[in-house]
Structures are given as structure tokens and as C-alpha cells.
Enzyme design. Structure first.
Site, PDB file in Angstrom:
ATOM      1  N   ASP A  61       0.965  -1.211  -0.107  1.00 32.97           N
ATOM      2  CA  ASP A  61      -0.046  -0.019  -0.021  1.00 32.97           C
ATOM      3  C   ASP A  61       0.936   1.220   0.072  1.00 32.97           C
ATOM      4  OD1 ASP A  61      -2.685   1.621   0.574  1.00 32.97           O
ATOM      5  OD2 ASP A  61      -1.558   1.768   2.338  1.00 32.97           O
ATOM      6  N   GLU A  63      -2.237  -5.485  -3.483  1.00 32.52           N
ATOM      7  CA  GLU A  63      -0.974  -4.655  -2.717  1.00 32.52           C
ATOM      8  C   GLU A  63       0.108  -5.381  -2.179  1.00 32.52           C
ATOM      9  OE1 GLU A  63      -3.869  -1.049  -1.074  1.00 32.52           O
ATOM     10  OE2 GLU A  63      -3.982  -2.696  -0.133  1.00 32.52           O
TER      11      GLU A  63
END
Length: 234
Positions: free
Chosen positions: A54, A126
Site C-alpha cells: 500500500d 497490494e
């Protein structure tokens, strides 16, 4: 586990990265529900990689957007990034990669169609970004991100998603309030061939805005736009 790692070669080709440490890619695909059902204590789920990915995504996408939109303000760049790395954008990437065929899930999650859940697929993207970063560093991760996310960046450039306030609002409220907006029909007026819809937007039990339109979708977008401006996230 070794056979499962070997079978990920095709996914590596789709990513455009040949992993030196294939176990990182394997971990990126391990959902917590899968790890919970394994006897081995040596296996780890993908949540830590997701956390790392992320952050890497935010940095790489920010860099790519600054290069692409050199006249854009900080506020515009923040909005563009939110459009690209929201759950719907990550889900789109996951579908193009065919991640549903690779994710390792527990039996219960698999039986509840977990391979098609946007949240699971988005989180796995992610995690994979985090795995690439650990395997080869930021520049390689940025290159992979540039390739994977190019279509989404093009949509921003052509303004296809700039006015998708529902996606913008959802991304913002999910991060800021850990809550998603809810929409409800207040009023429906006019003849069948020319109806007007009024929609209310709620967040955590509070009505934030109303919107009107010739379709429910248009009214929801209008309400989301008003709520987004009201919250003023940038």
C-alpha cells in the site's frame, strides 16, 4: 508448498517480473483464512506484504502522476491517486492478472466465492506489490506498477474517472472513517418516461447530502459530489 511456488511462473510473466525469491510471491497470495488451516507454523499470510505494498503503491503512483500531470495542483493529484488506488481500481488490476486463479484461501472463504471478492483481490494486488519491492527494490516495483496501472492512469488523463465521485468518496471515507457511504431513495417524481430521482447519502447514520438526476445512478453521483465537497478531503 514447492509445487505451488513453481506453478506461479505464469503469474510472474503477467506481472513482468521474475522473482528471485519465489516464496515472496507465494506469501503474497496466502490469505489469512488459508494460513489458519495449515499445520505448518512456518507459513505467513499476506497482510504484512499488503501493508508494505500500500505504501509502495502510494509513492509510485504519486511519482507517476507528478510526471504525467505537471501542471496539476496538490489537490488534483491527491484526487487522481485516490481514483487509481481505490478498491475498484485494484480489483480491475486483479481481474486482468487473473489473480482469482492463484489466491490461496481457506475452505470456507473459497466456498463463499472469495476468489471473486473485490476486497480480497484488491488486497492481494497490494501484497504482490510489496513482494516485488522486497524482491527487487523500489525501481523494479515502480516499473511493474507503471505497466499494470497505465490503463487507469490513462482513464484519469482522458477524464473518464474524474467525475466518478462515488468512487472518490468511497475511497476517502473508507480510509478516513472506516465506513462506506450508503444511498437511499427519497423521492421519485414525474411521468414514467421522464422521471426524476432524489437520493440521500448517509455516512455512519448521518445524512451528508442529497442529489437529483434523471436516473438513480446520476442522482447518486450528484449526492456523492456534494458530500465530497462538504468533507473537503484535500
Amino acid at each position: 508448498m514447492e509445487n505451488e511456488i513453481v506453478n506461479l511462473t505464469e503469474l510472474g510473466r503477467r506481472l513482468g517480473h521474475r522473482f528471485k525469491r519465489k516464496e515472496l510471491l507465494f506469501q503474497a497470495l496466502c490469505h489469512a483464512s488459508y494460513i489458519n488451516e495449515q499445520a505448518s507454523s512456518d507459513l505467513a499470510d499476506n497482510e504484512r506484504l499488503e501493508f508494505l505494498g500500500d505504501a509502495v503503491l502510494d509513492l509510485a503512483i504519486s511519482d507517476l502522476l507528478m510526471q504525467r500531470f505537471q501542471e496539476a495542483t496538490e489537490g488534483d493529484l491527491s484526487k487522481y491517486r485516490a481514483m487509481i488506488v481505490d478498491e475498484s481500481g485494484l480489483f480491475e488490476i486483479a481481474q486482468r492478472l487473473g489473480l482469482g486463479d492463484y489466491i490461496l484461501l481457506g475452505k470456507g472463504e473459497a466456498q463463499s466465492d472469495g476468489r471473486a471478492k473485490p476486497s480480497i483481490l484488491a488486497n492481494t494486488v497490494e501484497a504482490i506489490v510489496g513482494a516485488v519491492f522486497l524482491d527487487a527494490g523500489f525501481q523494479k516495483a515502480r516499473k511493474v506498477i507503471d505497466t499494470l496501472f497505465a490503463p487507469l492512469i490513462e482513464k484519469v488523463q482522458s477524464r473518464d474517472r474524474v467525475h466518478d465521485y462515488k468512487s472518490l468518496l468511497q475511497e476517502y471515507t473508507q480510509k478516513a472513517f472506516r465506513s462506506l457511504p450508503q444511498y437511499s431513495l427519497i423521492e421519485e417524481t414525474g411521468p414514467p418516461h421522464d422521471k426524476t430521482f432524489k437520493i440521500a447519502l448517509w455516512l455512519s447514520g448521518t445524512m451528508l447530502a442529497e442529489g437529483c438526476g434523471k436516473s438513480k445512478k446520476e442522482a447518486e453521483q450528484q449526492a456523492a459530489r456534494e458530500a465530497f465537497r462538504c468533507l473537503d478531503p484535500v
